[in-house]
Design a protein around this motif. Structure first.
Motif, PDB file in Angstrom:
ATOM      1  N   ARG A   2       0.815  -1.213   0.000  1.00 33.74           N
ATOM      2  CA  ARG A   2       0.000   0.000   0.000  1.00 33.74           C
ATOM      3  C   ARG A   2       0.852   1.268   0.000  1.00 33.74           C
ATOM      4  O   ARG A   2       0.408   2.318  -0.443  1.00 33.74           O
ATOM      5  CB  ARG A   2      -0.957   0.009   1.189  1.00 33.74           C
ATOM      6  N   ASP A   3       2.098   1.162   0.496  1.00 36.96           N
ATOM      7  CA  ASP A   3       2.988   2.314   0.445  1.00 36.96           C
ATOM      8  C   ASP A   3       3.293   2.688  -0.999  1.00 36.96           C
ATOM      9  O   ASP A   3       3.321   3.868  -1.353  1.00 36.96           O
ATOM     10  CB  ASP A   3       4.300   2.016   1.189  1.00 36.96           C
ATOM     11  N   ARG A   4       3.529   1.688  -1.833  1.00 38.41           N
ATOM     12  CA  ARG A   4       3.839   1.958  -3.244  1.00 38.41           C
ATOM     13  C   ARG A   4       2.609   2.502  -3.977  1.00 38.41           C
ATOM     14  O   ARG A   4       2.715   3.420  -4.787  1.00 38.41           O
ATOM     15  CB  ARG A   4       4.338   0.670  -3.911  1.00 38.41           C
ATOM     16  N   ARG A   5       1.442   1.934  -3.686  1.00 37.55           N
ATOM     17  CA  ARG A   5       0.214   2.411  -4.330  1.00 37.55           C
ATOM     18  C   ARG A   5      -0.096   3.850  -3.908  1.00 37.55           C
ATOM     19  O   ARG A   5      -0.376   4.711  -4.755  1.00 37.55           O
ATOM     20  CB  ARG A   5      -0.944   1.496  -3.952  1.00 37.55           C
ATOM     21  N   ASN A   6      -0.024   4.105  -2.608  1.00 40.01           N
ATOM     22  CA  ASN A   6      -0.341   5.445  -2.110  1.00 40.01           C
ATOM     23  C   ASN A   6       0.676   6.476  -2.558  1.00 40.01           C
ATOM     24  O   ASN A   6       0.355   7.663  -2.691  1.00 40.01           O
ATOM     25  CB  ASN A   6      -0.425   5.432  -0.584  1.00 40.01           C
ATOM     26  N   TYR A   7       1.909   6.037  -2.783  1.00 35.00           N
ATOM     27  CA  TYR A   7       2.949   6.944  -3.249  1.00 35.00           C
ATOM     28  C   TYR A   7       2.526   7.607  -4.563  1.00 35.00           C
ATOM     29  O   TYR A   7       2.636   8.826  -4.720  1.00 35.00           O
ATOM     30  CB  TYR A   7       4.259   6.180  -3.441  1.00 35.00           C
ATOM     31  N   ILE A   8       2.001   6.814  -5.488  1.00 35.04           N
ATOM     32  CA  ILE A   8       1.577   7.356  -6.781  1.00 35.04           C
ATOM     33  C   ILE A   8       0.422   8.336  -6.596  1.00 35.04           C
ATOM     34  O   ILE A   8       0.402   9.425  -7.175  1.00 35.04           O
ATOM     35  CB  ILE A   8       1.169   6.205  -7.721  1.00 35.04           C
ATOM     36  N   LEU A   9      -0.550   7.964  -5.780  1.00 35.41           N
ATOM     37  CA  LEU A   9      -1.696   8.833  -5.535  1.00 35.41           C
ATOM     38  C   LEU A   9      -1.263  10.141  -4.864  1.00 35.41           C
ATOM     39  O   LEU A   9      -1.727  11.225  -5.226  1.00 35.41           O
ATOM     40  CB  LEU A   9      -2.723   8.116  -4.662  1.00 35.41           C
ATOM     41  N   ASN A  10      -0.360  10.042  -3.886  1.00 40.65           N
ATOM     42  CA  ASN A  10       0.110  11.224  -3.176  1.00 40.65           C
ATOM     43  C   ASN A  10       0.853  12.179  -4.103  1.00 40.65           C
ATOM     44  O   ASN A  10       0.696  13.399  -4.000  1.00 40.65           O
ATOM     45  CB  ASN A  10       1.025  10.829  -2.014  1.00 40.65           C
ATOM     46  N   VAL A  11       1.670  11.634  -4.998  1.00 40.19           N
ATOM     47  CA  VAL A  11       2.430  12.479  -5.921  1.00 40.19           C
ATOM     48  C   VAL A  11       1.488  13.269  -6.818  1.00 40.19           C
ATOM     49  O   VAL A  11       1.679  14.470  -7.056  1.00 40.19           O
ATOM     50  CB  VAL A  11       3.404  11.636  -6.764  1.00 40.19           C
ATOM     51  N   ILE A  12       0.438  12.607  -7.309  1.00 41.85           N
ATOM     52  CA  ILE A  12      -0.524  13.300  -8.171  1.00 41.85           C
ATOM     53  C   ILE A  12      -1.165  14.463  -7.423  1.00 41.85           C
ATOM     54  O   ILE A  12      -1.310  15.571  -7.962  1.00 41.85           O
ATOM     55  CB  ILE A  12      -1.601  12.316  -8.665  1.00 41.85           C
ATOM     56  N   GLU A  13      -1.540  14.238  -6.179  1.00 44.36           N
ATOM     57  CA  GLU A  13      -2.211  15.279  -5.401  1.00 44.36           C
ATOM     58  C   GLU A  13      -1.276  16.409  -4.986  1.00 44.36           C
ATOM     59  O   GLU A  13      -1.682  17.574  -4.933  1.00 44.36           O
ATOM     60  CB  GLU A  13      -2.839  14.674  -4.148  1.00 44.36           C
ATOM     61  N   SER A  14      -0.028  16.075  -4.687  1.00 41.64           N
ATOM     62  CA  SER A  14       0.864  17.068  -4.088  1.00 41.64           C
ATOM     63  C   SER A  14       1.727  17.846  -5.081  1.00 41.64           C
ATOM     64  O   SER A  14       2.301  18.873  -4.728  1.00 41.64           O
ATOM     65  CB  SER A  14       1.781  16.392  -3.049  1.00 41.64           C
ATOM     66  N   ARG A  15       1.809  17.402  -6.328  1.00 39.49           N
ATOM     67  CA  ARG A  15       2.649  18.116  -7.303  1.00 39.49           C
ATOM     68  C   ARG A  15       2.262  19.582  -7.481  1.00 39.49           C
ATOM     69  O   ARG A  15       3.128  20.454  -7.506  1.00 39.49           O
ATOM     70  CB  ARG A  15       2.622  17.398  -8.656  1.00 39.49           C
ATOM     71  N   PRO A  16       0.976  19.908  -7.628  1.00 36.79           N
ATOM     72  CA  PRO A  16       0.631  21.330  -7.778  1.00 36.79           C
ATOM     73  C   PRO A  16       1.068  22.176  -6.587  1.00 36.79           C
ATOM     74  O   PRO A  16       1.408  23.351  -6.745  1.00 36.79           O
ATOM     75  CB  PRO A  16      -0.897  21.295  -7.916  1.00 36.79           C
ATOM     76  N   THR A  17       1.059  21.592  -5.390  1.00 35.21           N
ATOM     77  CA  THR A  17       1.555  22.305  -4.204  1.00 35.21           C
ATOM     78  C   THR A  17       3.013  22.692  -4.391  1.00 35.21           C
ATOM     79  O   THR A  17       3.434  23.797  -4.047  1.00 35.21           O
ATOM     80  CB  THR A  17       1.394  21.427  -2.953  1.00 35.21           C
ATOM     81  N   LEU A  18       3.789  21.774  -4.949  1.00 35.99           N
ATOM     82  CA  LEU A  18       5.208  22.042  -5.209  1.00 35.99           C
ATOM     83  C   LEU A  18       5.363  23.078  -6.310  1.00 35.99           C
ATOM     84  O   LEU A  18       6.119  24.055  -6.164  1.00 35.99           O
ATOM     85  CB  LEU A  18       5.908  20.748  -5.608  1.00 35.99           C
ATOM     86  N   TRP A  19       4.658  22.904  -7.423  1.00 38.13           N
ATOM     87  CA  TRP A  19       4.810  23.814  -8.561  1.00 38.13           C
ATOM     88  C   TRP A  19       4.429  25.242  -8.200  1.00 38.13           C
ATOM     89  O   TRP A  19       5.090  26.201  -8.615  1.00 38.13           O
ATOM     90  CB  TRP A  19       3.938  23.335  -9.723  1.00 38.13           C
ATOM     91  N   LEU A  20       3.353  25.391  -7.425  1.00 41.42           N
ATOM     92  CA  LEU A  20       2.850  26.721  -7.087  1.00 41.42           C
ATOM     93  C   LEU A  20       3.426  27.264  -5.789  1.00 41.42           C
ATOM     94  O   LEU A  20       3.210  28.427  -5.452  1.00 41.42           O
ATOM     95  CB  LEU A  20       1.321  26.686  -6.993  1.00 41.42           C
ATOM     96  N   ASP A  21       4.148  26.409  -5.059  1.00 36.71           N
ATOM     97  CA  ASP A  21       4.756  26.809  -3.780  1.00 36.71           C
ATOM     98  C   ASP A  21       3.702  27.442  -2.872  1.00 36.71           C
ATOM     99  O   ASP A  21       3.875  28.541  -2.360  1.00 36.71           O
ATOM    100  CB  ASP A  21       5.912  27.787  -4.009  1.00 36.71           C
ATOM    101  N   ARG A  22       2.618  26.717  -2.671  1.00 38.12           N
ATOM    102  CA  ARG A  22       1.525  27.233  -1.868  1.00 38.12           C
ATOM    103  C   ARG A  22       0.947  26.108  -1.018  1.00 38.12           C
ATOM    104  O   ARG A  22       1.240  24.925  -1.252  1.00 38.12           O
ATOM    105  CB  ARG A  22       0.438  27.829  -2.756  1.00 38.12           C
ATOM    106  N   PRO A  23       0.122  26.425  -0.022  1.00 32.15           N
ATOM    107  CA  PRO A  23      -0.464  25.382   0.829  1.00 32.15           C
ATOM    108  C   PRO A  23      -1.251  24.354   0.025  1.00 32.15           C
ATOM    109  O   PRO A  23      -1.785  24.649  -1.043  1.00 32.15           O
ATOM    110  CB  PRO A  23      -1.371  26.168   1.782  1.00 32.15           C
ATOM    111  N   ALA A  24      -1.345  23.154   0.563  1.00 29.98           N
ATOM    112  CA  ALA A  24      -2.049  22.073  -0.121  1.00 29.98           C
ATOM    113  C   ALA A  24      -3.560  22.245  -0.053  1.00 29.98           C
ATOM    114  O   ALA A  24      -4.276  21.783  -0.945  1.00 29.98           O
ATOM    115  CB  ALA A  24      -1.655  20.730   0.496  1.00 29.98           C
TER     116      ALA A  24
END
Length: 305
Positions: free
Chosen positions: A251-273
């Motif tokens: 489940r760590d590997r599965r959730n890793y992919i889901l988390n990356v999809i959700e959190s990338r815009p936070t990184l790109w925009l440098d703003r709260p999630a």
């Protein structure tokens, strides 16, 4: 309590390390091992097994801290998903630089299990610090005077019946402006909350410390809430010392992919999630799949018609 190790003066200057635990386990063993590297033995406030819930645990912690000298500096962190990654000799000085009686860790996400989540988030102070990313508090780590922390814990809204310490911490923070500071540059506490999968982009090892690439903060602790063990390994692999590892689960590997999809815009925009991550999750995991299924259904109907 703090164990013997190093010069007496340095040991005396360390805060008291406190955590909560219901039982021994591999995460707690890792936490102890990270402190032992610097000769520190934590005080463990035992909650009893099974875990009685966050509200009961906060009351136990508050009662424990109320029995300490009010001006003693205490650092609390979760025990099962936190590691000490930097020599704590400078921790007291770093805490004092905030000029506050309590300093709370931060994260990009906003936890609020009471009505009016969006409205409550808008009441939060605008993000200060070098990045707009770490706006909201995280209840998994804080440092301060024992008396001030005990008072904060006694004032949580236990009557709400919401068994979520982070929700109640957020409520307390909004209702008590100026009584606590936020570690918005991750100078003391780093957290992977809402950032799983971004470890190698947000952190680097500069030869002496783990550094947040967005803020320049050099945290003493790393917290892995809702621990994804694959992401934990990414952080520990950057460090020049070894700590016990927890086996990576499917489940760590599965959730890793889901988390990356959700959190990338936070990184790109440098703003709260929040609420960005919720919107991305809604589109990526609900709207798009529904649209694809609807499109396939329409295509099948058209071909068969």
């Amino acid at each position: 309590m703090n164990g013997a190790g190093g010069e007496a003066k340095a040991v005396d200057a360390l805060p008291r390390f406190v955590t909560l635990a219901s039982h021994e386990g591999p995460g707690l063993k890792r936490y102890r091992a990270s402190l032992a590297r610097f000769g520190v033995v934590p005080e463990v406030v035992w909650t009893g097994t099974p875990y009685p819930g966050h509200l009961a645990a906060m009351r136990l912690l508050g009662a424990h801290l109320a029995g300490l000298p009010a001006d003693e500096i205490v650092v609390f962190t979760d025990g099962y998903d936190v590691v000490l990654i930097r020599d704590p000799a400078e921790l007291h000085e770093r805490f004092r630089s905030f000029a506050a009686r309590i300093v709370l860790s931060t994260e990009p996400g906003f936890t609020w299990k009471l009505p009016g989540r969006l409205a409550a988030s808008r009441r939060y102070p605008e993000g200060a610090g070098r990045s707009g990313m770490y706006r909201y508090l995280n209840s998994g780590g804080y440092v301060g005077e024992a008396g001030a922390i005990a008072a904060m814990l006694s004032e949580l809204d236990y009557a709400s019946g919401i068994d979520c310490d982070q929700t109640l911490f957020n409520k307390w923070f909004l209702e008590n402006p100026g009584r606590a500071a936020l570690d918005r540059d991750q100078e003391i506490f780093a957290s992977s909350a809402c950032q799983s999968g971004l470890e190698r982009k947000l952190y680097r090892f500069d030869g002496a410390h783990l550094v947040n690439t967005r803020t320049g903060g050099k945290p003493f602790f790393f917290h892995f809430p809702a621990e994804n063990r694959l992401c934990t390994a990414h952080v520990l692999d950057m460090l020049p010392f070894d700590l016990p590892r927890l086996p990576v689960r499917r489940r760590d590997r599965r959730n890793y992919i889901l988390n990356v999809i959700e959190s990338r815009p936070t990184l790109w925009l440098d703003r709260p999630a929040y609420p960005l991550e919720d919107i991305v999750g809604l589109v990526a995991f609900r709207v798009l799949p529904a649209a694809v299924l609807a499109g396939l259904g329409f295509l099948a109907w058209h071909v068969l018609a």
